[in-house]
Design a protein around this motif. Structure first.
Motif, PDB file in Angstrom:
ATOM      1  N   SER A 279      45.753  28.977  17.026  1.00  0.00           N
ATOM      2  CA  SER A 279      45.956  28.540  15.648  1.00  0.00           C
ATOM      3  C   SER A 279      44.693  28.699  14.826  1.00  0.00           C
ATOM      4  N   LEU A 280      43.558  28.874  15.493  1.00  0.00           N
ATOM      5  CA  LEU A 280      42.301  29.112  14.785  1.00  0.00           C
ATOM      6  C   LEU A 280      41.955  30.593  14.716  1.00  0.00           C
ATOM      7  N   GLY A 281      42.839  31.444  15.184  1.00  0.00           N
ATOM      8  CA  GLY A 281      42.594  32.876  15.122  1.00  0.00           C
ATOM      9  C   GLY A 281      41.820  33.414  16.291  1.00  0.00           C
ATOM     10  N   GLU A 282      41.805  32.729  17.437  1.00  0.00           N
ATOM     11  CA  GLU A 282      40.985  33.169  18.565  1.00  0.00           C
ATOM     12  C   GLU A 282      41.784  33.234  19.853  1.00  0.00           C
TER      13      GLU A 282
ATOM     14  N   ARG B 114      30.341  37.397  17.608  1.00  0.00           N
ATOM     15  CA  ARG B 114      31.442  37.874  18.447  1.00  0.00           C
ATOM     16  C   ARG B 114      30.944  38.821  19.527  1.00  0.00           C
ATOM     17  N   ARG B 115      29.934  39.616  19.226  1.00  0.00           N
ATOM     18  CA  ARG B 115      29.434  40.554  20.229  1.00  0.00           C
ATOM     19  C   ARG B 115      28.926  39.820  21.462  1.00  0.00           C
ATOM     20  N   ARG B 116      28.295  38.694  21.244  1.00  0.00           N
ATOM     21  CA  ARG B 116      27.732  37.942  22.371  1.00  0.00           C
ATOM     22  C   ARG B 116      28.789  37.142  23.120  1.00  0.00           C
TER      23      ARG B 116
ATOM     24  N   ALA C 278      34.099  26.424  19.988  1.00  0.00           N
ATOM     25  CA  ALA C 278      34.294  27.719  20.638  1.00  0.00           C
ATOM     26  C   ALA C 278      34.695  28.773  19.617  1.00  0.00           C
ATOM     27  N   ALA C 279      35.639  28.433  18.733  1.00  0.00           N
ATOM     28  CA  ALA C 279      36.068  29.390  17.713  1.00  0.00           C
ATOM     29  C   ALA C 279      34.934  29.707  16.747  1.00  0.00           C
ATOM     30  N   TYR C 280      34.129  28.707  16.418  1.00  0.00           N
ATOM     31  CA  TYR C 280      33.022  28.941  15.495  1.00  0.00           C
ATOM     32  C   TYR C 280      31.969  29.861  16.114  1.00  0.00           C
ATOM     33  N   LEU C 281      31.645  29.668  17.377  1.00  0.00           N
ATOM     34  CA  LEU C 281      30.662  30.527  18.029  1.00  0.00           C
ATOM     35  C   LEU C 281      31.133  31.979  18.046  1.00  0.00           C
ATOM     36  N   LEU C 282      32.419  32.183  18.289  1.00  0.00           N
ATOM     37  CA  LEU C 282      32.955  33.544  18.269  1.00  0.00           C
ATOM     38  C   LEU C 282      32.817  34.154  16.885  1.00  0.00           C
ATOM     39  N   TYR C 283      33.048  33.367  15.874  1.00  0.00           N
ATOM     40  CA  TYR C 283      32.933  33.870  14.504  1.00  0.00           C
ATOM     41  C   TYR C 283      31.489  34.237  14.189  1.00  0.00           C
ATOM     42  N   GLN C 284      30.554  33.424  14.648  1.00  0.00           N
ATOM     43  CA  GLN C 284      29.149  33.642  14.335  1.00  0.00           C
ATOM     44  C   GLN C 284      28.559  34.843  15.067  1.00  0.00           C
TER      45      GLN C 284
END
Length: 790
Positions: free
Chosen positions: A305-308, A279-281, A271-277
């Motif tokens: 803890s992952l910044g999300e 974020r607009r979506r 989930a955190a990785y998808l947001l990073y890749q």
């Protein structure tokens, strides 16, 4: 090879004092870097605060453009400030030392994108070890941090440049020479653990040999005590897990894996990785569905803890419907009925049957054209049946029912025969509809005759065994009807007493009933409107406030961009229908293990799962390594797995502790409370972290009483590390030690009882104790019958 090490290799080791000096020196070096990172973060916080203050000054300018610019600036600066101000444990957790790269370009994060080493990265020396120089060092952390000259101080763990930290192995190291896990608390570095991925090289860093400290990062991470909340495993994710996390978000990503393979952690990191890749979506549009509230509370600390923080909704199945929350449990027999796909047909009949059987006026009288016009009970029944013939949800059929009532009254008045001119007849009909439809008497009748029905009202009606019997005839057996009706009687009009299975029924009913649209409340006049002529100009803060103050309209659906389903093997058909409504246009990550399923009809659930996923293409991954359980515990659990799922392949445990599971028995059932307490206290003394006591679902309350009162000085503090759980609550959780009580009771709870017992036996990271009663038929070695090899 002559690389400096802090461990023995090939029979050679450094003296303890020298090794300690190496470790302390490396910790000091990492502390200096971490200090520099926090100094830069402080500068960034001051910059964000300045932007916030500057944005606040823009409110003095009364133009729409200035307000919109202020709104955007407040949003960006506030979000950035919130992320910077969060206190993350282990903000900086990793480091990789890299050889010079081949064909690499510097990316936006300041790191080189090359994966393979350059041709001249290693120098071959005749008669000596190949030699290489460290060309680049990257520190990996929760967020990316650049210094004032745009040199990377920290690489965001989701960035492509950080991927080698997870994917590099001694077999395929790429450019990575040394991988280091940095353990810290707050702003202090506590320790480091290194993996040397190219042991054949003599490696230099700034002219000095590269030191390697510790016995391996992964094993160090696995040996730490667990708390009551999951900590992320971002620092010890291995290659097969990282492949799942970074998989493209197209269609459906299916992930299977046995206990301890890190499925839940992988799902949250994804989930955190998808947001990073993108974020607009995905910002605000990712839903993580967990089976129980315990697992939600256990995992909810991972994403911050992952910044999300605040970007992903984590919901238990019992909390997935707005305004409803499960606080009760159904026994296995009732859960089997409520969760089955057959309940969809029962609910469809009940949604309409409640309206038909509601106490309503049996006669409608109005005055039209100077005389009384009425419809008797038979005529009203025909109108109701005609209205219910529509396909719309019941509450949305009310306008149709109103129109059909007025049609019936018009015919009963005989007015149509008085007009030969069709035009005049149409005008008279419109006047009749306007006059009669606006009368208080007609409106009051319609409210009583076709009331708005709520899902809770339908469930209340279904608690009447006779009513439910009419609606469930030829769908459920008489015994099942009695069981369901009895279980629904505990639900109050306010919604207390719901189970997770009841919440899925509520969601189905919301679709079947629908919610009439409410007239929008007029917006209060804003003096700015008069100055600018704009009536809908709002700020981001105002919209956020409005969303908090205005409850979500009942029945409203949220269509997420991505849905992650954890422990997917346990979702019932009705729960799959509920989750599927929230992902009509979503991409999906589905995580589970069929061998751990507590649902007794997997084929039925698979059919509804396929319907929820809407035929999307699937990409499958399997996690094969058990990082949680030592091999000694895994071997015991694997025997139960072969009983539960013959031929199943268990995940491979990667470590041993030398401590065998403990098997003990009580001579009689009345001795069980004291024995449970004694064994729990034994485990609390053996481990520093948490202890889970797992019992059959029917024993949860009494087991909690056995362990509630402290027995002596310090016992209360120790018992704070103790958790009592029912067998179905333990899914996805892990503890340093586990006490499994009366395994035969757990195995006998349901047709899937051996799979549930398998789950209970695989929760421990260090110690396992099995406490048996005579009913468990323990052998001479204390091993109970359900745990012996089939």
């Amino acid at each position: 090879m002559s690389t400096t090490v802090d461990r023995c290799r090939s029979g050679q080791g450094r003296r303890g004092s020298e090794a300690l000096d190496v470790r302390e020196r490396e910790i000091r070096d990492e502390q200096r870097h971490l200090d520099a990172v926090y100094r830069r973060l402080t500068e960034k916080i001051h910059e964000a605060e300045y932007l916030m203050a500057d944005a606040a000054r823009r409110v003095q300018v009364g133009t729409p453009g200035a307000l919109a610019e202020r709104d955007a600036q407040v949003f960006r600066a506030g979000l950035h400030l919130s992320r910077l101000n969060n206190e993350f444990e282990d903000f900086l957790f990793g480091r990789i030392d890299l050889l010079a790269g081949k064909d690499g370009e510097r990316g936006p994060d300041g790191a080189t994108t090359s994966v393979e080493p350059a041709d001249d990265a290693v120098t071959e020396t005749p008669g000596g070890d190949p030699t290489a120089e460290i060309a680049e060092t990257l520190h990996i952390g929760r967020l990316g941090v650049l210094d004032a000259d745009y040199v990377p101080l920290v690489i965001d763990w989701r960035a492509p440049a950080a991927a080698p930290f997870y994917r590099a192995t001694p077999v395929a190291p790429g450019r990575v020479v040394r991988r280091r896990v940095i353990r810290s608390k707050g702003r202090q570095v506590l320790g480091v653990e290194d993996d040397l991925l190219r042991p054949e090289l003599r490696v230099l860093s700034e002219g000095h040999e590269l030191p390697v400290v510790g016995d391996g990062a992964l094993m160090a991470a696995l040996g730490r005590a667990r708390g009551h909340r999951m900590t992320d495993i971002v620092a010890s994710i291995q290659a097969e897990q990282d492949e799942v996390i970074r998989a493209p978000a197209v269609s459906v990503t299916e992930v299977t894996g046995g206990p301890g393979t890190g499925k839940t952690a992988v799902a949250l990191h994804r989930a955190a990785y998808l947001l990073y890749q993108d974020r607009r979506r995905y910002a605000g549009g990712i839903l993580v569905v967990s089976p129980t509230p315990l697992l939600v509370s256990y995992t909810e600390g991972v994403l911050p803890s992952l910044g999300e923080e605040g970007q992903v909704a984590i919901r238990a199945l019992g909390d997935l419907v707005e305004g409803a929350s499960a606080d009760s449990y159904d026994d296995q027999a009732v859960a089997r009925v409520k969760g089955s796909a057959a309940m969809a047909r029962v609910l469809q009949r009940a949604a309409r049957g409640v309206l038909e059987s509601a106490r309503a006026p049996g006669r409608l009288r109005v005055v039209a054209f100077g005389r009384r016009v009425e419809l008797d009970g038979e005529a009203l029944s025909r109108v109701r049946q005609q209205a219910l013939g529509g396909t719309a949800p019941v509450n949305l059929l009310r306008p149709r029912a109103r129109r059909l009532l007025l049609d019936a009254l018009w015919r009963a008045s005989g007015a149509a025969r008085r007009y030969e001119d069709p035009g005049m007849a149409e005008e008279a009909r419109e006047a009749f509809t306007d006059d009669i439809g606006a009368e208080d008497a007609f409106i009051d009748f319609l409210d009583a005759w076709w009331p708005e029905v709520t899902p809770l009202q339908v469930l209340a009606a279904m608690s009447d065994e006779q009513r439910l019997g009419r609606w469930a005839r030829r769908v459920l057996r008489p015994r099942e009807i009695r069981q369901v009706a009895r279980s629904l009687r505990r639900i109050t009009p306010a919604g207390a007493g719901l189970s997770a299975h009841d919440v899925a029924l509520l969601d189905e009913l919301r679709v079947l009933l629908g919610t009439p649209a409410r007239p929008a409340r007029p917006r209060e006049a804003d003096p700015l409107d008069q100055l600018t002529g704009l009536q809908e100009l709002t700020t981001y803060a105002e919209r956020r406030s409005a969303r908090r103050e205005t409850p979500e309209r009942e029945g409203e659906r949220v269509d997420y961009a991505h849905i992650i389903v954890d422990e997917a093997q346990d979702l019932t058909p009705m729960q799959w229908r509920m989750v599927g409504r929230r992902g009509r246009s979503a991409t999906w990550t589905v995580v589970g293990d069929p061998a751990q399923s507590s649902w007794p009809a997997p084929d039925e659930a698979a059919a509804e799962r396929d319907a929820a996923l809407r035929g999307r293409a699937r990409r499958r991954f399997e996690l094969t390594v058990n990082y949680r359980n030592p091999a000694e515990i895994a071997r015991v659990a694997d025997r139960v797995l072969q009983r539960a799922v013959p031929g199943a392949r268990p995940p491979r445990a990667v470590r041993e502790t030398g401590v065998a599971p403990r098997f003990t028995t009580v001579p009689a059932p009345e001795a069980l409370p004291g024995a449970v307490r004694a064994e729990a206290e034994r485990l609390l003394a053996e481990v520093e972290g948490t202890v889970g006591v797992v019992v059959a679902m029917g024993r949860r309350a009494e087991a909690a009483r056995w362990l509630a009162a402290p027995a002596g000085a310090g016992a209360g503090e120790a018992l704070g590390r103790l958790v009592v759980l029912g067998s179905l609550e333990v899914k996805g959780l892990e503890y340093d030690a586990t006490l499994v009580v009366a395994p035969g009771e757990i195995a006998g709870e349901s047709p899937s009882g051996h799979r549930v017992l398998y789950v209970a036996l695989t929760r421990a990271t260090q110690r396992l104790t099995v406490l048996s009663t005579p009913a468990d038929e323990p052998g001479p070695d204390g091993v109970p019958e359900p745990l012996r090899a089939p």
